[in-house]
Motif scaffolding. Sequence first.
Motif, PDB file in Angstrom:
ATOM      1  N   ALA A 151      53.169  40.102  32.156  1.00 14.74           N
ATOM      2  CA  ALA A 151      51.812  39.606  32.417  1.00 14.74           C
ATOM      3  C   ALA A 151      51.554  39.653  33.909  1.00 14.74           C
ATOM      4  N   VAL A 152      50.379  40.124  34.295  1.00 14.02           N
ATOM      5  CA  VAL A 152      49.996  40.205  35.707  1.00 14.02           C
ATOM      6  C   VAL A 152      48.652  39.506  35.883  1.00 14.02           C
ATOM      7  N   PHE A 153      48.583  38.645  36.891  1.00 12.65           N
ATOM      8  CA  PHE A 153      47.336  37.968  37.232  1.00 12.65           C
ATOM      9  C   PHE A 153      46.762  38.618  38.492  1.00 12.65           C
ATOM     10  N   GLY A 154      45.534  39.120  38.394  1.00 12.91           N
ATOM     11  CA  GLY A 154      44.895  39.746  39.544  1.00 12.91           C
ATOM     12  C   GLY A 154      44.632  38.732  40.648  1.00 12.91           C
ATOM     13  N   ALA A 155      44.764  39.176  41.902  1.00 11.99           N
ATOM     14  CA  ALA A 155      44.534  38.316  43.055  1.00 11.99           C
ATOM     15  C   ALA A 155      43.109  38.476  43.559  1.00 11.99           C
ATOM     16  N   SER A 156      42.567  37.411  44.121  1.00 10.57           N
ATOM     17  CA  SER A 156      41.188  37.468  44.607  1.00 10.57           C
ATOM     18  C   SER A 156      41.063  38.208  45.927  1.00 10.57           C
ATOM     19  N   ASN A 157      42.050  38.029  46.831  1.00 10.60           N
ATOM     20  CA  ASN A 157      41.861  38.529  48.202  1.00 10.60           C
ATOM     21  C   ASN A 157      42.186  40.006  48.365  1.00 10.60           C
ATOM     22  N   PHE A 158      42.873  40.607  47.405  1.00 11.62           N
ATOM     23  CA  PHE A 158      43.135  42.041  47.423  1.00 11.62           C
ATOM     24  C   PHE A 158      42.718  42.612  46.070  1.00 11.62           C
ATOM     25  N   PRO A 159      41.435  42.956  45.902  1.00 12.61           N
ATOM     26  CA  PRO A 159      40.939  43.374  44.588  1.00 12.61           C
ATOM     27  C   PRO A 159      41.531  44.683  44.089  1.00 12.61           C
ATOM     28  N   LEU A 160      42.247  45.396  44.947  1.00 15.54           N
ATOM     29  CA  LEU A 160      42.894  46.642  44.528  1.00 15.54           C
ATOM     30  C   LEU A 160      44.416  46.541  44.651  1.00 15.54           C
ATOM     31  N   ALA A 161      44.926  46.250  45.832  1.00 14.80           N
ATOM     32  CA  ALA A 161      46.365  46.340  46.094  1.00 14.80           C
ATOM     33  C   ALA A 161      47.177  45.254  45.404  1.00 14.80           C
ATOM     34  N   PHE A 162      46.548  44.113  45.072  1.00 17.48           N
ATOM     35  CA  PHE A 162      47.263  43.039  44.379  1.00 17.48           C
ATOM     36  C   PHE A 162      46.562  42.670  43.070  1.00 17.48           C
ATOM     37  N   SER A 163      45.860  43.606  42.502  1.00 19.01           N
ATOM     38  CA  SER A 163      45.088  43.274  41.313  1.00 19.01           C
ATOM     39  C   SER A 163      45.453  44.217  40.168  1.00 19.01           C
ATOM     40  N   THR A 164      44.461  44.804  39.507  1.00 25.08           N
ATOM     41  CA  THR A 164      44.662  45.482  38.226  1.00 25.08           C
ATOM     42  C   THR A 164      45.755  46.553  38.266  1.00 25.08           C
ATOM     43  N   ALA A 165      45.723  47.420  39.273  1.00 26.22           N
ATOM     44  CA  ALA A 165      46.755  48.455  39.412  1.00 26.22           C
ATOM     45  C   ALA A 165      47.559  48.229  40.678  1.00 26.22           C
TER      46      ALA A 165
END
Length: 506
Positions: A151-165
Amino acid sequence: MTFTPHGDHLIAGKRVSADAKFSSDPATGDGFAYSAGSPELVAEACAAAQAAFTGFAATSREVRAVLLDTIADEIDARGDQITEIGTSETGLPAARLEGERGRTTGQLRLFASHIRDGAYLDRRHDAALPDRLPAPRPDLRMMQRPIGPVAVFGASNFPLAFSTAGGDTAAALAAGCPVVVKGHGAHPGTGEIVGDAIAAALDKLGMDGGIFSLVQGGSRAVGEALVTDPRIKAVGFTGSLGGGRALFDLCAKRPEPIPFFGELGSVNPMFVLPDAAAARGANLGAGWAGSLTMGAGQFCTNPGIAIVVDGPEADAFVNAAREALEAVAAQTMLTDGMADAYRDGARRVSEGAGVKSLLSTTCEGRSAAPYLFDVSAEDWMGNDALSEEVFGPLGLVIRVKNTAQMQAVAASFKGQLTATLQMDDGDIDLARALLPVLEQMAGRVLANGFPTGVEVSDAMVHGGPYPASTNFGATSVGTLSIRRFLRPVCYQNLPEALLPTDLQAG
């Protein structure tokens, strides 16, 4: 071409709508309606991930590397649309989003190269010794194997590098683990288009759609359902201390506890050593201000606290920082809630005993302007609340009486992502004394730089003792992050034909 979100979840390669909706709240432009997540949708995604796991875990390193490369290509093909929706939702400038997209695709391609090499498997072989006395030794082979759906929870402050992919998803896929992403409500459109890119890559390669699912939005119950689903075997999380700790506790209380790799918060102290302060204190103050305000201070590595020996050199450092911060205009924060939390944090710091306000600003709505405070070491060590992260462009200077007190302040910090030494040659003895403390405190120790750049590489460590993260033996950035989603398996006397391909001879 303008991007219009479809607003659906992505479950095992298929778009799934839901009756319950939520609306995005972009920094600019109109919001869109998105299907809201539910525990039932989480269960569907987890079931698909579990069904896909055995086949995905058995794929070759080359197949998974091609998948990572193809995901990167699909993201790049949507680059302009990602920038369009990303800037609208987050208020981040286009150049920042484009740079972050490069980091995201770069880490996917780096991980592809890394698993092609195969060294990450840590393969070991103790050959059988049938004639050894007093007892023979069996044939023992060991390698790292994928642990299961993640399970991965997307981060708010990095919408790309720490999020969906982002890094967690890339690491899990590289390891051979299917992923279920809980999308972040601050940027659902950005999450959607990146999720579509992953699904397109899987479809192009003819791979099981259950390898990736994206569940959007929803109440707290959605996240709780995800971390407690028995098919999930690990969790990657970047977010607040309170939210992360609640999910961590749920993982620990499961009938089968699972690892929770959470990045929760850090103030990233910077120690300005005496010779460096005397030689270039003003330059260091201005540089610190630039690092503090980068991206409205919304970086997990934001160096929120500076420690300097009181005196004229400290005054020069502080005056230069204040002058530089005064010139910084208000910036748009990622959400209204973050802007409110930032102002609440500034208020909390300002009310601390002995805290002096050096720069106080007025910022309303979704904007944030810098604050600067200073405090004595005695008052700082007497108030634990001053050591808590304030997410935004706020700086706190701790004035120490001497180097001995600087060492005492260093020893009082909780776990951090980074710790920085600003030093000159004459500071080497003090730096040597501080280093063992900083090594124990932080996952990354810097000299003569600022921590707000995190290189995606083999040697990078982005983690640290609690509360910086919940597992200080791991990193969420760099190729070592793949190891979080692997576990060692030893094979004793197994026939060659039964061994994983990567353990077979030749």
